[in-house]
Design a protein around this motif. Sequence first.
Motif, mmCIF file in Angstrom:
data_model
loop_
_atom_site.group_PDB
_atom_site.id
_atom_site.type_symbol
_atom_site.label_atom_id
_atom_site.label_comp_id
_atom_site.label_asym_id
_atom_site.label_seq_id
_atom_site.Cartn_x
_atom_site.Cartn_y
_atom_site.Cartn_z
ATOM 1 N N SER A 6 0.852 -1.179 0.000
ATOM 2 C CA SER A 6 0.000 0.000 0.000
ATOM 3 C C SER A 6 0.887 1.227 0.000
ATOM 4 O O SER A 6 1.570 1.504 0.970
ATOM 5 C CB SER A 6 -0.910 0.032 1.231
ATOM 6 N N ALA A 7 0.882 1.935 -1.087
ATOM 7 C CA ALA A 7 1.681 3.157 -1.165
ATOM 8 C C ALA A 7 1.035 4.272 -0.354
ATOM 9 O O ALA A 7 1.633 5.306 -0.139
ATOM 10 C CB ALA A 7 1.826 3.586 -2.622
ATOM 11 N N GLN A 8 -0.182 4.056 0.110
ATOM 12 C CA GLN A 8 -0.891 5.086 0.837
ATOM 13 C C GLN A 8 -0.468 5.191 2.296
ATOM 14 O O GLN A 8 -0.724 6.198 2.925
ATOM 15 C CB GLN A 8 -2.400 4.816 0.798
ATOM 16 N N CYS A 9 0.107 4.174 2.843
ATOM 17 C CA CYS A 9 0.346 4.180 4.274
ATOM 18 C C CYS A 9 1.608 3.385 4.603
ATOM 19 O O CYS A 9 1.695 2.210 4.308
ATOM 20 C CB CYS A 9 -0.854 3.575 4.989
ATOM 21 N N ALA A 10 2.556 4.037 5.243
ATOM 22 C CA ALA A 10 3.822 3.398 5.591
ATOM 23 C C ALA A 10 3.678 2.576 6.865
ATOM 24 O O ALA A 10 2.878 2.900 7.742
ATOM 25 C CB ALA A 10 4.896 4.461 5.777
ATOM 26 N N LEU A 11 4.471 1.525 6.973
ATOM 27 C CA LEU A 11 4.421 0.640 8.126
ATOM 28 C C LEU A 11 4.600 1.378 9.464
ATOM 29 O O LEU A 11 3.863 1.096 10.410
ATOM 30 C CB LEU A 11 5.438 -0.486 7.979
ATOM 31 N N PRO A 12 5.520 2.328 9.593
ATOM 32 C CA PRO A 12 5.624 3.048 10.871
ATOM 33 C C PRO A 12 4.323 3.763 11.252
ATOM 34 O O PRO A 12 3.949 3.797 12.418
ATOM 35 C CB PRO A 12 6.758 4.045 10.640
ATOM 36 N N ARG A 13 3.633 4.314 10.253
ATOM 37 C CA ARG A 13 2.350 4.972 10.543
ATOM 38 C C ARG A 13 1.328 3.951 11.024
ATOM 39 O O ARG A 13 0.578 4.196 11.961
ATOM 40 C CB ARG A 13 1.839 5.689 9.296
ATOM 41 N N ILE A 14 1.293 2.790 10.367
ATOM 42 C CA ILE A 14 0.356 1.745 10.777
ATOM 43 C C ILE A 14 0.630 1.349 12.226
ATOM 44 O O ILE A 14 -0.289 1.259 13.040
ATOM 45 C CB ILE A 14 0.453 0.523 9.841
ATOM 46 N N ARG A 15 1.888 1.120 12.565
ATOM 47 C CA ARG A 15 2.241 0.753 13.944
ATOM 48 C C ARG A 15 1.794 1.822 14.937
ATOM 49 O O ARG A 15 1.247 1.525 15.991
ATOM 50 C CB ARG A 15 3.747 0.535 14.059
ATOM 51 N N ALA A 16 2.036 3.090 14.596
ATOM 52 C CA ALA A 16 1.653 4.192 15.487
ATOM 53 C C ALA A 16 0.142 4.241 15.679
ATOM 54 O O ALA A 16 -0.349 4.412 16.796
ATOM 55 C CB ALA A 16 2.169 5.519 14.936
ATOM 56 N N GLU A 17 -0.610 4.062 14.590
ATOM 57 C CA GLU A 17 -2.065 4.141 14.691
ATOM 58 C C GLU A 17 -2.649 2.985 15.484
ATOM 59 O O GLU A 17 -3.610 3.157 16.218
ATOM 60 C CB GLU A 17 -2.672 4.197 13.291
ATOM 61 N N ILE A 18 -2.071 1.809 15.328
ATOM 62 C CA ILE A 18 -2.556 0.659 16.086
ATOM 63 C C ILE A 18 -2.353 0.886 17.583
ATOM 64 O O ILE A 18 -3.167 0.481 18.403
ATOM 65 C CB ILE A 18 -1.847 -0.636 15.619
ATOM 66 N N GLU A 19 -1.274 1.575 17.939
ATOM 67 C CA GLU A 19 -0.929 1.772 19.344
ATOM 68 C C GLU A 19 -1.584 2.989 19.992
ATOM 69 O O GLU A 19 -1.398 3.229 21.182
ATOM 70 C CB GLU A 19 0.589 1.866 19.466
ATOM 71 N N ILE A 20 -2.370 3.788 19.236
ATOM 72 C CA ILE A 20 -3.029 4.962 19.827
ATOM 73 C C ILE A 20 -4.090 4.480 20.818
ATOM 74 O O ILE A 20 -5.043 3.812 20.433
ATOM 75 C CB ILE A 20 -3.687 5.831 18.735
ATOM 76 N N PRO A 21 -3.924 4.801 22.122
ATOM 77 C CA PRO A 21 -4.931 4.370 23.097
ATOM 78 C C PRO A 21 -6.278 5.030 22.821
ATOM 79 O O PRO A 21 -6.383 6.243 22.794
ATOM 80 C CB PRO A 21 -4.368 4.826 24.442
ATOM 81 N N GLY A 22 -7.283 4.222 22.565
ATOM 82 C CA GLY A 22 -8.619 4.744 22.331
ATOM 83 C C GLY A 22 -8.800 5.361 20.954
ATOM 84 O O GLY A 22 -9.875 5.792 20.602
ATOM 85 N N GLY A 23 -7.750 5.431 20.182
ATOM 86 C CA GLY A 23 -7.833 5.978 18.833
ATOM 87 C C GLY A 23 -7.821 7.493 18.810
ATOM 88 O O GLY A 23 -8.082 8.159 19.790
ATOM 89 N N ALA A 24 -7.490 8.025 17.681
ATOM 90 C CA ALA A 24 -7.498 9.470 17.474
ATOM 91 C C ALA A 24 -8.902 9.911 17.075
ATOM 92 O O ALA A 24 -9.700 9.093 16.628
ATOM 93 C CB ALA A 24 -6.491 9.827 16.381
ATOM 94 N N PRO A 25 -9.214 11.189 17.218
ATOM 95 C CA PRO A 25 -10.544 11.655 16.807
ATOM 96 C C PRO A 25 -10.812 11.324 15.341
ATOM 97 O O PRO A 25 -9.995 11.590 14.472
ATOM 98 C CB PRO A 25 -10.452 13.177 17.002
ATOM 99 N N GLY A 26 -11.930 10.678 15.077
ATOM 100 C CA GLY A 26 -12.303 10.323 13.728
ATOM 101 C C GLY A 26 -11.704 9.032 13.205
ATOM 102 O O GLY A 26 -12.087 8.541 12.154
ATOM 103 N N TRP A 27 -10.746 8.463 13.920
ATOM 104 C CA TRP A 27 -10.075 7.228 13.499
ATOM 105 C C TRP A 27 -10.989 6.042 13.744
ATOM 106 O O TRP A 27 -11.450 5.823 14.857
ATOM 107 C CB TRP A 27 -8.765 7.084 14.267
ATOM 108 N N LEU A 28 -11.259 5.247 12.695
ATOM 109 C CA LEU A 28 -12.146 4.095 12.832
ATOM 110 C C LEU A 28 -11.409 2.766 12.801
ATOM 111 O O LEU A 28 -12.036 1.716 12.838
ATOM 112 C CB LEU A 28 -13.225 4.125 11.736
ATOM 113 N N GLY A 29 -10.090 2.803 12.722
ATOM 114 C CA GLY A 29 -9.306 1.593 12.855
ATOM 115 C C GLY A 29 -9.056 0.844 11.565
ATOM 116 O O GLY A 29 -9.395 1.286 10.480
ATOM 117 N N TRP A 30 -8.439 -0.315 11.735
ATOM 118 C CA TRP A 30 -8.046 -1.177 10.629
ATOM 119 C C TRP A 30 -9.023 -2.325 10.482
ATOM 120 O O TRP A 30 -9.495 -2.887 11.477
ATOM 121 C CB TRP A 30 -6.648 -1.757 10.878
ATOM 122 N N LEU A 31 -9.307 -2.707 9.264
ATOM 123 C CA LEU A 31 -10.065 -3.906 8.932
ATOM 124 C C LEU A 31 -9.107 -4.861 8.242
ATOM 125 O O LEU A 31 -8.293 -4.435 7.415
ATOM 126 C CB LEU A 31 -11.224 -3.571 7.987
#
Length: 122
Positions: A6-31
């Motif tokens: 996926s050229a849209q999203c780098a692995l470090p970003r994915i790792r950071a988003e998975i680790e956000i406690p409770g998610g960021a505003p508007g973030w609906l997570g990974w499927l």
Amino acid sequence: MRRLISAQCALPRIRAEIEIPGGAPGWLGWLVATDAEGSVVGVAAGGVPVPGEGEVYALAVASGSRRRGVGTALLAAATDRMRDFGARHQRVELPAEADPALPFYSHLGFAALSARRWSRTL
């Protein structure tokens, strides 16, 4: 495991988003989509960063699983989540003007806002 690109999203970003406690505003997570053996064959991520506007942050399908409905199913599930959070429109920003995913998004009703930004009404 097969490689997902996926050229849209780098692995470090994915790792950071998975680790956000409770998610960021508007973030609906990974499927994640798996095959019958449990191997990952596709992933999608999205959110509703602005009221009424859903955004597909990433959508990737393993090359051996393309054209089998995996991407369409992942986008449909992400879209349902976005609608549940009040999205009336959905957008995606592609990494390049001639991105190989253009026919996929166009077929599913996305129209160009610019060379790289596409949108559709939900």
